[in-house]
Design an enzyme around this catalytic site. Structure first.
Site, mmCIF file in Angstrom:
data_model
loop_
_atom_site.group_PDB
_atom_site.id
_atom_site.type_symbol
_atom_site.label_atom_id
_atom_site.label_comp_id
_atom_site.label_asym_id
_atom_site.label_seq_id
_atom_site.Cartn_x
_atom_site.Cartn_y
_atom_site.Cartn_z
ATOM 1 N N TYR A 78 0.750 -0.948 0.088
ATOM 2 C CA TYR A 78 0.094 0.147 -0.280
ATOM 3 C C TYR A 78 1.239 1.346 0.190
ATOM 4 O O TYR A 78 1.755 1.369 0.716
ATOM 5 C CB TYR A 78 -1.334 0.304 0.630
ATOM 6 C CG TYR A 78 -1.594 1.537 1.025
ATOM 7 C CD1 TYR A 78 -2.802 1.641 1.059
ATOM 8 C CD2 TYR A 78 -0.556 2.474 1.582
ATOM 9 C CE1 TYR A 78 -3.826 3.144 1.009
ATOM 10 C CE2 TYR A 78 -2.226 3.857 2.089
ATOM 11 C CZ TYR A 78 -2.637 3.377 1.648
ATOM 12 O OH TYR A 78 -3.469 4.996 1.656
ATOM 13 N N GLU A 89 -2.984 7.682 -3.889
ATOM 14 C CA GLU A 89 -3.441 5.871 -3.477
ATOM 15 C C GLU A 89 -2.821 5.890 -4.449
ATOM 16 O O GLU A 89 -4.002 5.403 -5.349
ATOM 17 C CB GLU A 89 -4.614 6.231 -3.186
ATOM 18 C CG GLU A 89 -4.483 5.069 -2.210
ATOM 19 C CD GLU A 89 -5.442 4.791 -1.158
ATOM 20 O OE1 GLU A 89 -5.425 4.714 0.227
ATOM 21 O OE2 GLU A 89 -6.583 3.947 -1.729
#
Lengths: 293, 376
Positions: B101, B189
């Site tokens: 992530y 993101e």
């Protein structure tokens, strides 16, 4: 002793030649505030409607050196407001109150490291400002008539909700030591805990009303602070119990993300810390009034 | 404002992120053509702004053109969290050895921009934060300066990447920081950032959320707004400078200030009513905006009464009164109007309303009760 403003407050209004700046500079002066200067780049020497004796300067440095101003009140449009804050910090102002709503967050993120390295305090942005009824001073846009001198401190993320509660307090015979709007944006200069500390230290404040809203974790942080450090009674109202999740409710900071920032979570944290939580603004005032009587 | 994945992929790739190529398809045939172009396994993804599309059946793997056609057939027309799927994204599938992530966002508690990275990619970072907060690597940074290479390297090594991968990772992290700053993002993101069996890094998803306050100076990003994914009334309100969110109740609310607007909804509910909307007419609203707000509220057919709750500060009560009166002239239908008006220029505002036969309330509680009674 009073909170943030007193008889030594000398205000310079940034954006004083604009519609809002001129209007509210006048209202501040009418309330008794010493409005000593205005700044609008390129408009030095201009006359301000209703305030003919207030000089207008091109730069904040000139305004400060010529008039001894120590508090700035910013009405500059959003694209230029962060720059106005940086100019104030550079000019060494003790207190900067930024009314402007809609400043890009990145601009505020640029301001924060400079602010932290300075001795200036920033209130806002996106806030109504500060009123200290006992000292006859207001720096901001709040309607003055609703206030009364007294011993309750108000701290809030919302402008109009502050007025609502101040009105209830005054109607109920409870004056205010100060009302401070800290602003509805995610990045702000002064937070609940900072103002709670000021009220806790202030010998003219007996009780506190905290007005929070959904989004972020400042109310939870405030609850922790109250539990550890605040001895005076505190009541609270949290706006946004009926707000749908994942939607920004007007204020850039008012959004419930996942399980974070809900009204229920904030109310629970505050209750846990011994805060009297009202279901409506009126109830929050009544709970504090009962505690103080 | 949320940006569609197709646009976010392009913006990320422009800043050097290793984003696999992709095509946007509006029909199953177009999806088949795109899949044929890539050969091998492809992923077909619903282009919606809402999250949770994987769980809603909006992401499918397909082997070959025919399978991609079938997948697109199933996904197009789905409704995911109220949003109809009108387009799909087709991209070559990447073999996954591990998932990371990587995100850049605003840390409100620390009042700073922050890079977050975790070795547990592919799941929501909120879940990782709740379960194992120590598993998240963080770099708080000054947006004027960006992230130093050594900081990015340290995170890469902490994630267990090898030497050569770490160099690639530093480039990706800095690219994402550039996206964040240059696009005035509130979130940029990559989840997941994939390590393929040959050791390469791939950004196989792209999420970008733009700060609404900055859209004025980012006209190219404003162009990426998907008007079809927005309630028409909300779009109309936004154009007029009004924050409006439609809800399911029958009491229309027109309020100045976001906090008071939320409190008004809460108080209506407290007295047994259901708010039809959130509406903040905005600071310093003039008569025109007030009038536009009332017309937006009344376009909602569920609205059976309107509660105007104004406590003027920067907004002036006389301007509001003029707006209310102008709007009443042209009201498309007659519903009970409860007005509570106080604050700056209150006396003049009340006089204007009284001259037109409107008796304004002084208390929000009393006015809310009147509004609730009006719809009973």
């Amino acid at each position: 002793m009073s909170v943030l403003l007193d008889a030594s407050t000398r205000v310079v209004v940034q954006g004083i030649t604009g519609r809002q700046g001129a209007f509210h500079a006048q209202r501040m002066a009418e309330a008794g505030t010493a409005v000593v200067a205005g700044v609008t780049p390129g408009r030095a020497g201009a006359a301000v409607d209703g305030l003919p004796s207030v000089p207008v300067f091109n730069t904040m440095a000139e305004a400060v050196s010529d008039t001894g101003a120590n508090v700035a009140c910013i009405f500059v449009p959003p694209p230029f407001a962060a720059d106005a804050i940086l100019e104030d910090i550079s000019a060494g102002l003790e207190l900067i109150v930024c009314i402007t709503e809609g400043i890009p967050v990145i601009d505020m993120l640029r301001v924060m490291p400079v602010l932290r390295g300075s001795s200036s305090r920033l209130i806002g942005p996106n806030c109504p400002g500060i009123a200290v009824p006992g000292a006859q001073v207001k720096v901001g846009i709040m309607p003055w008539e609703i206030h009364a001198p007294g011993r309750v401190g108000v701290v809030s993320r919302s402008g109009t909700l502050t007025y609502e509660v101040v009105q209830h307090l005054t109607d109920g015979g409870l004056g205010q030591s100060a009302a401070v709007g800290i602003g509805g944006d995610p990045i702000i200069g002064t937070r609940f805990t900072d103002v709670l500390e000021l009220y806790e230290q202030d010998d003219e404040t007996d009780g506190i009303v905290l007005l929070g809203e959904i989004g972020g974790g400042d109310e939870e942080q405030a609850a922790q602070f109250i539990h550890e450090r605040v001895t005076k009674p505190v009541s609270a109202f949290i706006a946004g119990k009926t707000a749908p999740p994942e939607r920004r409710m007007g204020h850039a900071g008012a959004i419930v993300s996942g399980s974070e920032g809900t009204a229920a979570g904030k109310e629970a944290a505050l209750r846990e810390a011994g805060v009297l939580v009202g279901d409506t603004p009126r109830e929050a005032v009544e709970l504090l009034a009962a505690q103080l009587s | 404002m949320n940006v569609h994945e197709s646009d976010a992929r392009r913006i990320f790739a422009d800043r050097g992120l290793p984003v696999p190529p992709s095509r946007v398809a509006t029909t199953p045939d177009e999806a088949a053509t795109a899949a044929a172009e890539f050969a091998g396994l492809v992923v077909v993804k619903a282009l919606v702004l809402a999250g949770g599309r994987g769980k809603a059946g909006g992401v499918k793997l397909a082997d070959g053109a025919e399978a991609a056609r079938d997948a697109a057939q199933q996904i197009l027309g789905l409704e995911i969290r109220g949003e109809r799927v009108r387009r799909v994204l087709v991209a070559p599938a990447v073999d996954i050895e591990r998932e990371i992530y990587l995100g850049v966002t605003i840390d409100r508690e620390r009042q700073s921009a922050v890079v977050m990275a975790s070795a547990s990619g592919g799941i929501e970072i909120e879940e990782v934060a709740a379960a194992t907060p120590e598993a998240i690597e963080r770099i708080e940074f000054d947006v004027a300066r960006g992230v130093d290479a050594w900081q990015a390297r340290a995170v890469g090594f902490a994630l267990g990447l090898g030497g050569r991968q770490v160099l690639a990772f530093v480039g990706i992290l800095n690219g994402l920081v550039r996206v964040f700053v240059e696009c005035d993002a509130s979130l940029a993101e990559v989840n997941p950032l994939v390590v393929s069996p040959d050791g390469k890094l791939w950004a196989i998803d792209a999420k970008l959320n733009i700060d609404d306050n900055a859209l004025g100076r980012r006209p190219a990003l404003e162009q990426l707004r998907d008007a079809d994914a927005e309630e028409p009334a909300e779009a109309r309100a936004r154009a007029a400078g009004i924050s409006y969110i439609k809800l399911d109740g029958d009491i229309g609310c027109m309020v100045n200030g976001a906090g008071l607007a939320m409190a008004t909804m809460d108080v209506v509910k407290h007295y047994g009513g259901e708010p039809a909307n959130f509406l903040d007419v905005g600071g310093g609203a003039g008569a025109d905006r007030v009038s536009a707000a009332l017309s937006i509220i009344l376009d909602d057919p569920n609205v059976r009464a309107v509660f105007v709750n104004i406590f003027g500060g920067i907004t002036r009560a006389d301007d509001v009164a003029r707006g209310v009166l102008a709007a009443r002239e042209s009201m498309p239908r007659a519903v009970p109007l409860v007005v509570r008006l106080m604050g700056t220029n209150e006396a003049e505002g009340l006089r204007l309303l009284a001259d037109a036969g409107i008796q304004a309330e002084r208390s929000m509680d009393a006015a809310a009760r009147l509004a609730v009674e009006a719809v009973r």
